[in-house]
Design a protein around this motif. Structure first.
Motif, mmCIF file in Angstrom:
data_model
loop_
_atom_site.group_PDB
_atom_site.id
_atom_site.type_symbol
_atom_site.label_atom_id
_atom_site.label_comp_id
_atom_site.label_asym_id
_atom_site.label_seq_id
_atom_site.Cartn_x
_atom_site.Cartn_y
_atom_site.Cartn_z
ATOM 1 N N ALA A 469 -0.023 16.095 2.045
ATOM 2 C CA ALA A 469 -0.456 15.083 0.875
ATOM 3 C C ALA A 469 -1.147 16.117 -0.227
ATOM 4 N N GLU A 470 -1.508 17.211 0.097
ATOM 5 C CA GLU A 470 -1.970 18.203 -1.292
ATOM 6 C C GLU A 470 -0.690 18.249 -2.204
ATOM 7 N N GLU A 471 0.609 18.326 -1.557
ATOM 8 C CA GLU A 471 1.667 18.300 -2.179
ATOM 9 C C GLU A 471 2.336 17.231 -2.912
ATOM 10 N N ALA A 472 1.702 16.062 -2.703
ATOM 11 C CA ALA A 472 2.238 14.746 -3.548
ATOM 12 C C ALA A 472 0.994 14.159 -4.221
ATOM 13 N N ILE A 473 -0.090 14.568 -3.785
ATOM 14 C CA ILE A 473 -1.185 13.732 -4.638
ATOM 15 C C ILE A 473 -1.326 14.463 -5.946
ATOM 16 N N GLY A 474 -1.442 13.981 -7.096
ATOM 17 C CA GLY A 474 -1.439 14.682 -8.451
ATOM 18 C C GLY A 474 -0.156 15.452 -8.689
ATOM 19 N N ARG A 475 0.988 15.564 -8.068
ATOM 20 C CA ARG A 475 1.858 16.213 -8.417
ATOM 21 C C ARG A 475 3.199 15.546 -8.402
ATOM 22 N N LEU A 476 3.512 14.542 -7.610
ATOM 23 C CA LEU A 476 4.629 13.726 -7.604
ATOM 24 C C LEU A 476 4.567 12.263 -8.325
ATOM 25 N N THR A 477 5.675 12.220 -8.708
ATOM 26 C CA THR A 477 5.561 10.346 -9.459
ATOM 27 C C THR A 477 6.476 9.696 -8.195
ATOM 28 N N PRO A 478 5.994 8.332 -8.380
ATOM 29 C CA PRO A 478 6.646 7.262 -7.541
ATOM 30 C C PRO A 478 8.108 7.358 -7.470
ATOM 31 N N SER A 479 8.871 7.697 -8.538
ATOM 32 C CA SER A 479 10.284 7.815 -8.560
ATOM 33 C C SER A 479 10.992 9.111 -7.784
ATOM 34 N N ALA A 480 10.025 10.195 -7.537
ATOM 35 C CA ALA A 480 10.457 11.221 -6.686
ATOM 36 C C ALA A 480 10.866 10.817 -5.367
ATOM 37 N N LEU A 481 10.315 9.797 -4.938
ATOM 38 C CA LEU A 481 10.563 9.263 -3.535
ATOM 39 C C LEU A 481 11.833 8.383 -3.527
ATOM 40 N N HIS A 482 12.027 7.998 -4.550
ATOM 41 C CA HIS A 482 13.152 7.050 -4.745
ATOM 42 C C HIS A 482 14.620 7.904 -4.729
ATOM 43 N N ASP A 483 15.790 7.141 -4.471
ATOM 44 C CA ASP A 483 17.101 7.460 -4.733
ATOM 45 C C ASP A 483 17.504 7.375 -6.334
ATOM 46 N N HIS A 484 17.549 8.277 -6.991
ATOM 47 C CA HIS A 484 17.802 8.064 -8.402
ATOM 48 C C HIS A 484 18.828 7.557 -8.778
ATOM 49 N N ALA A 485 20.191 7.613 -7.886
ATOM 50 C CA ALA A 485 21.390 6.957 -8.441
ATOM 51 C C ALA A 485 21.241 5.409 -8.099
ATOM 52 N N GLU A 486 20.432 4.936 -6.943
ATOM 53 C CA GLU A 486 19.962 3.781 -6.856
ATOM 54 C C GLU A 486 19.550 3.182 -8.240
ATOM 55 N N LEU A 487 18.361 3.663 -8.474
ATOM 56 C CA LEU A 487 17.441 3.436 -9.822
ATOM 57 C C LEU A 487 18.585 3.294 -11.026
ATOM 58 N N GLU A 488 19.262 4.114 -11.247
ATOM 59 C CA GLU A 488 20.102 4.038 -12.132
ATOM 60 C C GLU A 488 21.186 2.873 -12.129
ATOM 61 N N ARG A 489 21.730 2.542 -10.996
ATOM 62 C CA ARG A 489 22.650 1.673 -10.710
ATOM 63 C C ARG A 489 21.907 0.163 -11.076
ATOM 64 N N LEU A 490 20.614 0.132 -10.462
ATOM 65 C CA LEU A 490 19.994 -1.335 -10.737
ATOM 66 C C LEU A 490 19.840 -1.331 -12.047
ATOM 67 N N ALA A 491 19.331 -0.412 -12.953
ATOM 68 C CA ALA A 491 19.018 -0.520 -14.568
ATOM 69 C C ALA A 491 20.340 -0.782 -15.019
#
Length: 857
Positions: A469-491
């Motif tokens: 939790a301390e690695e994620a809270i305040g440091r990670l964005t929601p997109s860091a948990l997604h597959d970037h290739a899939e997000l780019e394809r959907l866009a």
């Protein structure tokens, strides 16, 4: 629109009032020497009627004023001057009504002292216009035009000034009713009128010259300031009427002037001054009353607001040690304002003992002037009933200015419920955090209002994504948990994920979709995201909450299920055994939902025909159909889940098949209907073999007749059931059969036995049972014979049938028979009865053969 009756009533009342006031002006109030009235009361009456009356009644009021005035003019002095005064008066009344309707305040809240100036302006304008009209119409050469104008202007102006206290204010019917319902004010009004009339009587109805008319100002001011414009106007009219009547009769101080014109002018001037004074004073009193009422209302509103908000206020003079508490503070402290006087000691008496020292120290610091701006303190009070309340005090120091000492103003706010609510919220938040933390199979993450960074990461998210939790809270964005290739394809496909999420949340409140997520170690997995907005009580968004479910196990299970369903379909369709799925729904029970090729071949119909059928449509006989329906009802009721039975099926081609049916109920979870899986095994060949073997075991293989075993079973059953009539057995042995068998061979003997069996069967009743016991011995079971003679007759019928020559394939033959007859008696068994018949048969043989003998037991 007022009804006709009401309009006629207004017309009549106005006419009568105008006639009466016109008479008073021409007689009671007219100066005997000058011949002119001191004031014309009808002018004031008409103005009040039109100003306060409904516009829709103005025509009827004007008609009433004209009719009443005309009656008096015609009755008293029908001349041009009086008729012109009538017309000018109507013009004057209409003009002042129009002016005041436009210039008068719309409501009591808009009244001011300037209204007196406006009223005076309207009075002067309408009086001037009316006097001009009077002078022009009434000029006949007998009197100068200026005299006519002056006479009309003075007595009409004075009449309008007398009613000016009412004309200057805005009063509705409800206010009038409230004034006249005020008993205390009415009593005071009566006293004021009495005093006013007494003083006016002394001044104007006696020869007393000590008291001047100025003494009348006192009772008139009394009425103006305390009793309102209407009652003040009444007192003013009393004074004017008394002064006019007294002066016209030679009484009062104005007769000392010795000149009629001077007397009239002095009297009119004095009344005018009193009228203006009364009007201004009445307006001032009314404004004062309105101001006090508004102040009381605002004070009441403040107290109500304090009670609703749980507030109280206090003003403290540290130097004098004095305090002023609001009603809200008394309510907050639980004290009674009538019993507890506000003071620093009374205030300290309500403080919690543990907070008393701190409050005294804060008070001393504030009293020394060290706190010159708003300050917040929080402590506890103890109400007289022992209830402890939490309060927040906000204080402000007002520095000393000149002779005004330093003052401290403070508000106290009861925050007991707010603190309890905060504690509940804190507890609820802790419980929610504990619950979310305990959810380890599902990832729950939160973001800020812009969706920029993660603000919450539960234990389930740690387990699924591999981040702490301390690695994620305040440091990670929601997109860091997604597959970037899939997000780019959907866009690229025109479906930007962020835009789609926002649109779904605004439209439906939640966005739900399957995405590819990436763990900390780089491995990917399919997950379902349910995203919703976190909203404040006012509806504003302050963040997002996302629930992510790992679908790996679900997808694997789904694939296994699909494979299992595929194997089932393959096994179902290719099974050599007939299979069917049958509905157990309440709306369509027994309907065939699916069949395989083996069942179609077994039933001898197409798949379409079976899918249009119900269980029982091809069963043989009503009994089997009824049993099938009963079994189906048991399964639907849940009494049984499996059924196994053998059923005969009639094929459309006329053939018959036997099947062993095994049915098992399947009851899915949820809202899906239950159904039956039926397996149908073709047992036709086995059934036929069984029946053939059973027939061979019970029947003679040569003649096809029942054998000895069958006869014994049937005989025992008849003896056990004992129907109506008697039971007889005929035992038959052929005579001469051995010679045929020996001379012609066994084939001829067998052929002869077959023909003998046929003839015996033809000679007996349809209910009788013919059996071959072995060799050339036969027996006949005759149930239900009425008497012995019937049994003997059957025996003789058999002998007659056998006595004819037999036509064999190779030769002809003749045989005879000896028959023994026995009738069952009480206690007989099957062997007993058969043995008795056998003994009778041997007796027949000994007696010469070819006879029927009865066992006479």
């Amino acid at each position: 629109m007022p009804k006709l009756g009401a309009r006629l009533l207004v017309l009549l009342a106005t006419t009568l009032a105008a006639a009466g006031l016109g008479w008073a002006g021409l007689d009671l109030l007219r100066n005997q020497h000058s011949g002119e009235p001191v004031f014309w009361p009808l002018a004031g009456f008409g103005a009040v009627m039109l100003v306060f009356g409904s516009r829709r009644l103005w025509p009827w009021m004007m008609a009433g004023l004209a009719a009443g005035s005309a009656l008096i003019v015609l009755a008293v002095a029908p001349n041009l001057v009086n008729l012109s005064g009538l017309a000018a008066g109507l013009v004057e009344n209409l003009l002042i009504a129009v002016l005041l309707r436009r210039l008068r305040p719309r409501s009591a809240l808009h009244e001011s002292l300037f209204d007196a100036v406006r009223v005076l302006g309207c009075v002067l304008t309408s009086s001037a216009v009316g006097s001009v009209v009077f002078a022009i119409i009434g000029a006949s050469g007998e009197r100068p035009l200026l005299d006519l104008w002056s006479e009309f202007a003075r007595n009409h102006l004075l009449a309008l000034l007398l009613v000016s206290p009412c004309l200057a204010v805005s009063m509705d019917r409800e206010e009038l009713r409230e004034q006249f319902r005020d008993r205390r004010a009415n009593l005071e009004w009566l006293a004021q009128l009495t005093v006013t009339a007494a003083v006016a009587g002394v001044v104007f109805l006696t020869q007393e010259t000590v008291l001047g008319s100025s003494f009348l100002v006192l009772p008139l001011i009394w009425g103006s300031l305390r009793l309102g414009p209407l009652r003040a106007m009444t007192g003013l009219v009393v004074v004017a009427t008394t002064a006019t009547v007294g002066t016209n009769h030679g009484l009062g101080r104005y007769v000392m002037l010795g000149q009629e014109d001077a007397e009239t002018m002095a009297l009119q001037t004095a009344i005018a001054v009193l009228a203006v004074t009364t009007m201004v004073t009445a307006m001032a009193g009314r404004l004062r009353e309105r101001t006090m009422a508004l102040l009381r209302q605002r004070t009441g509103d403040l107290n109500t607001a304090e009670r609703l908000a749980g507030l109280g206020s206090v003003r403290w003079d540290p130097a004098a040690g004095e305090m002023v508490w609001s009603d809200g503070l008394h309510l907050l402290l639980g004290t009674d304002p009538a019993q507890v006087e506000a003071s620093p000691q009374a205030y300290e008496d309500r403080l919690h003992p543990d907070d008393l020292a701190g409050v005294r120290a804060d008070g001393a610091r504030i009293a020394q002037g060290s706190a010159d701006k708003a300050e917040f303190l929080e402590y506890r009070i103890v109400r007289p009933d022992g209830e402890v309340r939490d309060v927040v005090i906000r204080s402000m120091v007002e520095p000393a200015r000149g002779s005004t000492p330093m003052q401290v103003f403070a508000t106290l706010h009861d925050v007991t419920e707010a603190r309890a609510a905060e504690a509940e919220v804190t507890q609820a938040h802790a419980q929610l955090s504990a619950v979310l933390g305990a959810v380890t199979g599902t990832a729950i993450v939160g973001t800020d209002r812009n969706g920029g960074v993660l603000t919450f990461f539960n234990a389930g998210a740690e387990a699924i994504f591999g981040y702490r939790a301390e690695e994620a809270i305040g440091r990670l964005t929601p997109s860091a948990l997604h597959d970037h290739a899939e997000l780019e394809r959907l866009a690229a496909e025109g479906r930007p994920p962020v835009q789609e999420m926002m649109e779904d949340i605004e439209r439906d409140g939640v966005h739900t979709r399957t995405y590819t997520f990436v763990r900390k170690d780089g491995s990917a997995f399919f997950g379902q995201l349910s995203l919703s907005a976190k909203r404040a009580p006012d509806g504003s968004r302050f963040g997002f909450i996302g629930v992510i479910t790992d679908l790996s196990f679900v997808l694997r299970t789904q694939a296994e299920l699909e494979e299992s369903e595929k194997r089932f379909r393959l096994a179902f369709d290719t099974s050599p055994m007939g299979m069917a799925i049958v509905s157990l729904s309440e709306s369509d029970p027994g309907r065939v939902l699916r069949v395989n090729a083996a069942l179609c071949e077994f039933a001898g119909v197409t798949e379409e025909r079976l899918l249009d059928a119900r269980v029982g449509d091809f069963l043989g006989g009503p009994a089997q159909v009824s049993e099938a329906v009963a079994n189906l009802a048991d399964v639907m009721a849940g009494r049984v889940d499996e059924i196994s039975s053998e059923r005969r099926l009639f094929r459309p081609d006329g053939g018959e098949r036997w099947g062993r049916v095994t049915a098992s109920a399947v009851r899915p979870d949820g809202d899906r209907d239950a159904y039956l899986i039926m397996l149908v095994e073709d047992i036709t060949a086995r059934k036929e073999l069984t029946e053939r073997l059973q027939h061979e075991a019970d029947h003679d293989s040569l003649t096809g007749l029942p054998n000895r075993l069958h006869l014994h079973r049937r005989l025992e059953r008849e003896l056990r059931e004992r129907r109506s009539g008697q039971i007889a057995v005929l035992y038959l042995d052929l005579d001469g059969f051995k010679a045929v068998n020996d001379n012609q061979g066994h084939g001829a003997g067998d052929e002869l036995l077959i023909q003998v069996a046929d003839r015996i069967a033809a000679a007996v009743r349809s209910t009788d049972v013919v059996a071959r016991l072995g060799g050339d011995e036969f027996a006949v079971l005759c149930p239900g014979v009425p008497d012995v003679a019937t049994a003997m007759r059957i025996g003789r019928s058999i002998l007659a049938s056998l006595s004819r020559e037999f036509d064999l394939s190779q030769t002809n033959a003749r045989v005879g028979a000896s028959i023994g007859v026995a009738v069952a008696v009480e206690g007989d068994t099957g062997p007993d009865l058969l043995h008795a018949a056998d003994q009778a048969m041997y007796a027949a043989k000994r007696s010469g053969k070819g006879t029927v003998r009865l066992n006479m037991r």
